[in-house]
Design a protein around this motif. Structure first.
Motif, PDB file in Angstrom:
ATOM      1  N   HIS A 254       4.085  -3.001   5.571  1.00 55.38           N
ATOM      2  CA  HIS A 254       5.463  -2.509   5.626  1.00 55.38           C
ATOM      3  C   HIS A 254       5.737  -1.377   4.652  1.00 55.38           C
ATOM      4  O   HIS A 254       6.882  -1.087   4.333  1.00 55.38           O
ATOM      5  CB  HIS A 254       6.434  -3.675   5.450  1.00 55.38           C
ATOM      6  CG  HIS A 254       6.331  -4.665   6.560  1.00 55.38           C
ATOM      7  ND1 HIS A 254       6.823  -4.421   7.811  1.00 55.38           N
ATOM      8  CD2 HIS A 254       5.722  -5.874   6.634  1.00 55.38           C
ATOM      9  CE1 HIS A 254       6.541  -5.442   8.604  1.00 55.38           C
ATOM     10  NE2 HIS A 254       5.868  -6.344   7.909  1.00 55.38           N
ATOM     11  N   THR A 255       4.679  -0.754   4.162  1.00 55.14           N
ATOM     12  CA  THR A 255       4.915   0.506   3.468  1.00 55.14           C
ATOM     13  C   THR A 255       5.143   1.561   4.538  1.00 55.14           C
ATOM     14  O   THR A 255       4.513   1.555   5.594  1.00 55.14           O
ATOM     15  CB  THR A 255       3.714   0.913   2.589  1.00 55.14           C
ATOM     16  OG1 THR A 255       2.536   0.984   3.390  1.00 55.14           O
ATOM     17  CG2 THR A 255       3.486  -0.090   1.476  1.00 55.14           C
ATOM     18  N   VAL A 256       6.070   2.445   4.261  1.00 53.70           N
ATOM     19  CA  VAL A 256       6.438   3.475   5.230  1.00 53.70           C
ATOM     20  C   VAL A 256       5.488   4.660   5.083  1.00 53.70           C
ATOM     21  O   VAL A 256       5.347   5.214   3.988  1.00 53.70           O
ATOM     22  CB  VAL A 256       7.886   3.926   5.017  1.00 53.70           C
ATOM     23  CG1 VAL A 256       8.234   5.081   5.943  1.00 53.70           C
ATOM     24  CG2 VAL A 256       8.835   2.755   5.241  1.00 53.70           C
ATOM     25  N   ILE A 257       4.799   5.021   6.148  1.00 57.52           N
ATOM     26  CA  ILE A 257       3.903   6.169   6.069  1.00 57.52           C
ATOM     27  C   ILE A 257       4.285   7.225   7.095  1.00 57.52           C
ATOM     28  O   ILE A 257       3.599   8.220   7.253  1.00 57.52           O
ATOM     29  CB  ILE A 257       2.426   5.767   6.248  1.00 57.52           C
ATOM     30  CG1 ILE A 257       2.203   5.084   7.589  1.00 57.52           C
ATOM     31  CG2 ILE A 257       1.976   4.863   5.112  1.00 57.52           C
ATOM     32  CD1 ILE A 257       0.736   4.789   7.863  1.00 57.52           C
ATOM     33  N   GLN A 258       5.383   6.988   7.777  1.00 56.20           N
ATOM     34  CA  GLN A 258       5.843   7.965   8.755  1.00 56.20           C
ATOM     35  C   GLN A 258       7.364   7.869   8.850  1.00 56.20           C
ATOM     36  O   GLN A 258       7.898   7.234   9.758  1.00 56.20           O
ATOM     37  CB  GLN A 258       5.212   7.675  10.119  1.00 56.20           C
ATOM     38  CG  GLN A 258       5.176   8.887  11.017  1.00 56.20           C
ATOM     39  CD  GLN A 258       4.393   8.597  12.286  1.00 56.20           C
ATOM     40  OE1 GLN A 258       4.647   7.613  12.965  1.00 56.20           O
ATOM     41  NE2 GLN A 258       3.464   9.469  12.595  1.00 56.20           N
ATOM     42  N   PRO A 259       8.055   8.475   7.873  1.00 58.30           N
ATOM     43  CA  PRO A 259       9.514   8.357   7.836  1.00 58.30           C
ATOM     44  C   PRO A 259      10.124   8.755   9.177  1.00 58.30           C
ATOM     45  O   PRO A 259       9.722   9.762   9.763  1.00 58.30           O
ATOM     46  CB  PRO A 259       9.924   9.344   6.731  1.00 58.30           C
ATOM     47  CG  PRO A 259       8.710   9.486   5.875  1.00 58.30           C
ATOM     48  CD  PRO A 259       7.541   9.332   6.793  1.00 58.30           C
ATOM     49  N   ASN A 268      12.768  -1.676   9.778  1.00 50.15           N
ATOM     50  CA  ASN A 268      12.615  -0.294   9.319  1.00 50.15           C
ATOM     51  C   ASN A 268      11.849   0.554  10.321  1.00 50.15           C
ATOM     52  O   ASN A 268      11.334   0.055  11.324  1.00 50.15           O
ATOM     53  CB  ASN A 268      11.892  -0.275   7.963  1.00 50.15           C
ATOM     54  CG  ASN A 268      12.824  -0.687   6.842  1.00 50.15           C
ATOM     55  OD1 ASN A 268      14.034  -0.605   6.967  1.00 50.15           O
ATOM     56  ND2 ASN A 268      12.235  -1.135   5.749  1.00 50.15           N
TER      57      ASN A 268
ATOM     58  N   VAL B 256       0.364   9.319   0.209  1.00 52.70           N
ATOM     59  CA  VAL B 256       0.837  10.184   1.290  1.00 52.70           C
ATOM     60  C   VAL B 256       2.009   9.510   1.991  1.00 52.70           C
ATOM     61  O   VAL B 256       1.885   8.379   2.460  1.00 52.70           O
ATOM     62  CB  VAL B 256      -0.300  10.469   2.291  1.00 52.70           C
ATOM     63  CG1 VAL B 256       0.223  11.251   3.483  1.00 52.70           C
ATOM     64  CG2 VAL B 256      -1.428  11.202   1.602  1.00 52.70           C
ATOM     65  N   PRO B 259       2.381  12.444   6.510  1.00 52.98           N
ATOM     66  CA  PRO B 259       1.099  12.974   6.980  1.00 52.98           C
ATOM     67  C   PRO B 259       1.279  14.369   7.578  1.00 52.98           C
ATOM     68  O   PRO B 259       2.216  14.597   8.348  1.00 52.98           O
ATOM     69  CB  PRO B 259       0.672  11.972   8.049  1.00 52.98           C
ATOM     70  CG  PRO B 259       1.381  10.716   7.705  1.00 52.98           C
ATOM     71  CD  PRO B 259       2.683  11.136   7.093  1.00 52.98           C
ATOM     72  N   ASN B 323       7.970   1.451  -1.081  1.00 52.14           N
ATOM     73  CA  ASN B 323       6.547   1.231  -0.861  1.00 52.14           C
ATOM     74  C   ASN B 323       5.928   0.499  -2.050  1.00 52.14           C
ATOM     75  O   ASN B 323       5.065  -0.371  -1.884  1.00 52.14           O
ATOM     76  CB  ASN B 323       5.827   2.568  -0.653  1.00 52.14           C
ATOM     77  CG  ASN B 323       5.996   3.091   0.761  1.00 52.14           C
ATOM     78  OD1 ASN B 323       6.627   2.427   1.596  1.00 52.14           O
ATOM     79  ND2 ASN B 323       5.454   4.266   1.038  1.00 52.14           N
ATOM     80  N   HIS B 326       6.439  -3.101  -1.720  1.00 57.02           N
ATOM     81  CA  HIS B 326       5.592  -3.787  -0.758  1.00 57.02           C
ATOM     82  C   HIS B 326       4.135  -3.751  -1.176  1.00 57.02           C
ATOM     83  O   HIS B 326       3.269  -4.195  -0.432  1.00 57.02           O
ATOM     84  CB  HIS B 326       5.773  -3.176   0.626  1.00 57.02           C
ATOM     85  CG  HIS B 326       7.067  -3.544   1.266  1.00 57.02           C
ATOM     86  ND1 HIS B 326       8.045  -2.627   1.529  1.00 57.02           N
ATOM     87  CD2 HIS B 326       7.561  -4.742   1.657  1.00 57.02           C
ATOM     88  CE1 HIS B 326       9.082  -3.246   2.087  1.00 57.02           C
ATOM     89  NE2 HIS B 326       8.811  -4.526   2.167  1.00 57.02           N
TER      90      HIS B 326
END
Lengths: 396, 396
Positions: A254-259, A268, B256, B259, B323, B326
């Motif tokens: 659940h870390t956001v890597i694509q806002p 989310n 990151v 991306p 992030n 998490h």
DNA sequence: AAGGTTAGTAAAACCTATTAACTAAGTTGA
DNA sequence: TCAACTTAGTTAATAGGTTTTACTAACCTT
């Protein structure tokens, strides 16, 4: 903290004795075959102390003497090993797709195992189901005559750091379940240490504790399954799994890597799990939870969009690995979970992405070893058993 | 491991004695004013042990007796406090924009400080410069007659976990600098514990160690400056700062989060630092490293694109915080660093983003306290001093 | 076979925390 | 006001562990 042991405050001399016992035990675990003299050298204890502690450990069935090894002149030392014959630990995983059980010995060898592929229903019936399977497993001939050190249970969700309670398992629909309490209602289960932990934490602990060869300083196990989780371990003689404030250490799915990306089931957008997870891939391919992901992907391997989907998932996994490195910076990465059945098409893009994006900070130092567990069916269950052993060892 | 102490293996009884001493010391640090009886209750040691240990600690100037406090009937206990009068520690930060120094006492009060705002040149001349400032600082009247416990130095880059060496400071252009060795060449510096650590780690440690009131279980300090770093601390009696394999724990500036985004100075694209950092914001505003970011932003506060820039930076900071939650899941978040001078326009979007994106995992448990340090000029320097004290305490 | 070298054990000395009994110093209540 | 009570802290003996020192065991080299 019922789920961890950190020897931080003294108290009495018993504490010191137990500390020495488990230090010696862990020294042998990390390098099997050491002699008493070797242990004395490595731990800083005197030969006399090591001698007496080893004696009690041998008597109690934790250590066994092995062959002599001569090194140059002088009396040869007697090799010491963990005794794999007199104890066993039970480990179980309550997974989204079924129950997995192992009984293993002090060396981490699986003496007996079983798995039943059917999704857990409600907590109570699952406890009953698990208890039955456990008691069946204990009938296994390989276990006969051994003492049981206890039972560890791994669950697919965060466990409260202050109590052994599963706080949330989204894929089971369970909330705040005291699963061990339910299990205790069942008849005929063995005494000993009982533990509950998150599945990724348990797996990480097991891989670290039963590491073949000298274990790394620290280790992160990425569990790529229906969801994505991660467990972390470090600590020489007393490996510690950090859990965090709400038990969310390593919830990297659940870390956001694509806002602004796709909507995740957590509410989310752009969570890693929307790009790489059994859940998201099944969603994209129009599959059911019971369908085999790897079989479907293999069947449709020729389709360009399926290829692209898996490729993207692999790259997201690589990005997660990279971010993990800039946050937790473990000495070793292990990839496991059912997504590993997808093999090369998923794993190669992940590794490639990880390699290609090493930045200045990483490049100059030694690169991080990555291990892939192709079949991690029993990894978490064995890890839960390892945690039982670690706890029992300090009370030997 | 010259930079950390983890009491993990026994050895002799001296070890136990020192363990008890520092356990008692940390108990008083965490709750000042406890009586001997309180300490006995809390640590599990007997009254007799506590009595004798406290006696030596008072004699050596680590503890002082305070007022009596009567609680109901019975003889009133004598309050115990850390003695702020007899020792001091030196802490220094080699920052990208200048040098900062403090001398502080066992309670964390800054007795004297100085800062010199001029970017460090090469390591050797910087060591000479710092040594001069340190010796000036030691002349301060508030320090007179005290014993110096040692010196801690905070640097803007990862420090090797195996040796006190600054491995890389991109913003100084330093690589693999043994800064303490250079300092040791300088004349007249005091003996004692000498430590080197990353600036965010030091700050985190200091905020934890000198926490006002009962400290949280664990804490993450986000240092938002030229770059973005993060330090983590946890541990009741012996706070530990995890450093990781290459000293990169908490290098969240290079995770990151976009991306394919903007090119970062580390060589990758879409690092958090490309969105929120003194470096990226100055770049976007066409400023020099020496220009005051907050002054420029305030001057151009009316311009819509500047507003949007700061807003986006704030949101990126909020995403980073999420992030982090998490991944490391600390019990408390502290925001510091020079970016905090931007105040509301940066901080409010960050907090709003963090609040708005609490997912199911976070929502049901208690929310995480967030503390903002508006002026963190001496935070890292004081943290380095705190690390010195922690180390010296185990050798009392 | 004697001397050298390393492994492991035994008994005494030593050190530190605990135990148990004590003193100290306040409050409560008749 | 003073005895009884309660809690804080100290003292001296005890207990329990590790270390020290001296020993025995077992193998290799010459």
């Amino acid at each position: 903290m019922p789920n961890s042991f950190t020897p931080q405050t003294a108290g009495d001399l018993n504490y010191l004795k137990s500390l020495n016992r488990s230090t010696i035990l862990s020294t042998v675990r990390r390098s099997p075959g050491l002699s008493r003299a070797d242990i004395a050298l490595e731990t800083g204890l005197t030969k006399a102390t090591v001698g007496s502690v080893v004696q009690t450990l041998v008597e109690r069935g934790w250590l066994r003497e092995g062959e002599l090894h001569a090194r140059g002149g002088g009396r040869p030392g007697r090799a010491l090993y963990l005794d794999g014959e007199r104890h066993y630990m039970l480990g179980a995983e309550v997974g989204v797709k079924g129950l997995r059980l192992v009984a293993c010995n002090l060396v981490g060898e699986i003496l007996a195992s079983s798995h039943q592929e059917a999704p857990p229903a409600d907590p109570v019936s699952t406890a009953t189901r698990l208890a039955k399977l456990l008691n069946q497993l204990r009938e296994a001939p390989a276990i006969a005559g051994r003492r049981c050190l206890g039972l560890g249970v791994a669950v697919p969700g965060p466990v409260s750091p202050t109590a052994p309670i599963l706080s949330l398992a989204p894929n089971l629909g369970w909330i705040d379940v005291d699963f061990l309490a339910l299990l205790r209602e069942e008849p005929d289960l063995p005494d000993g240490v009982w533990l509950l932990d998150n599945e990724a934490n348990a797996a990480a602990f097991g891989e670290f504790y039963f590491f073949e060869g000298m274990p790394p300083e620290s280790l992160a196990y990425i569990s790529a399954d229906i969801g994505i989780g991660c467990g972390v371990v470090s600590g020489e003689h007393f490996p510690v799994v950090p859990r965090g404030y709400q038990g969310l250490v390593g919830e990297i799915g659940h870390t956001v890597i694509q806002p602004g990306g796709a909507l995740c089931h957590c509410g989310n957008r752009g969570c890693a799990e929307t790009l790489v997870s059994g859940w998201a891939l099944r969603e994209s391919l129009g599959l059911d939870i019971d369908d085999s992901l790897s079989a479907s992907v293999q069947a449709r391997a020729g389709e360009a969009d399926v290829q692209a989907l898996i490729q993207r998932a692999g790259e997201a996994l690589g990005l997660l690995m990279l971010n993990l490195h800039h946050t937790l910076n473990p000495s070793m990465l292990i990839l496991g979970g059912s997504l590993m059945w997808l093999k090369g098409p998923l794993i190669e893009p992940a590794l490639a992405y990880f390699e290609a994006h090493q930045n200045d900070l990483l490049r100059q130092s030694q690169s991080v070893p990555i291990k892939i567990i192709e079949d991690s069916t029993f990894t978490a269950a064995r890890g839960a058993a390892a945690q039982v052993m670690a706890r029992a060892a300090i009370e030997v």
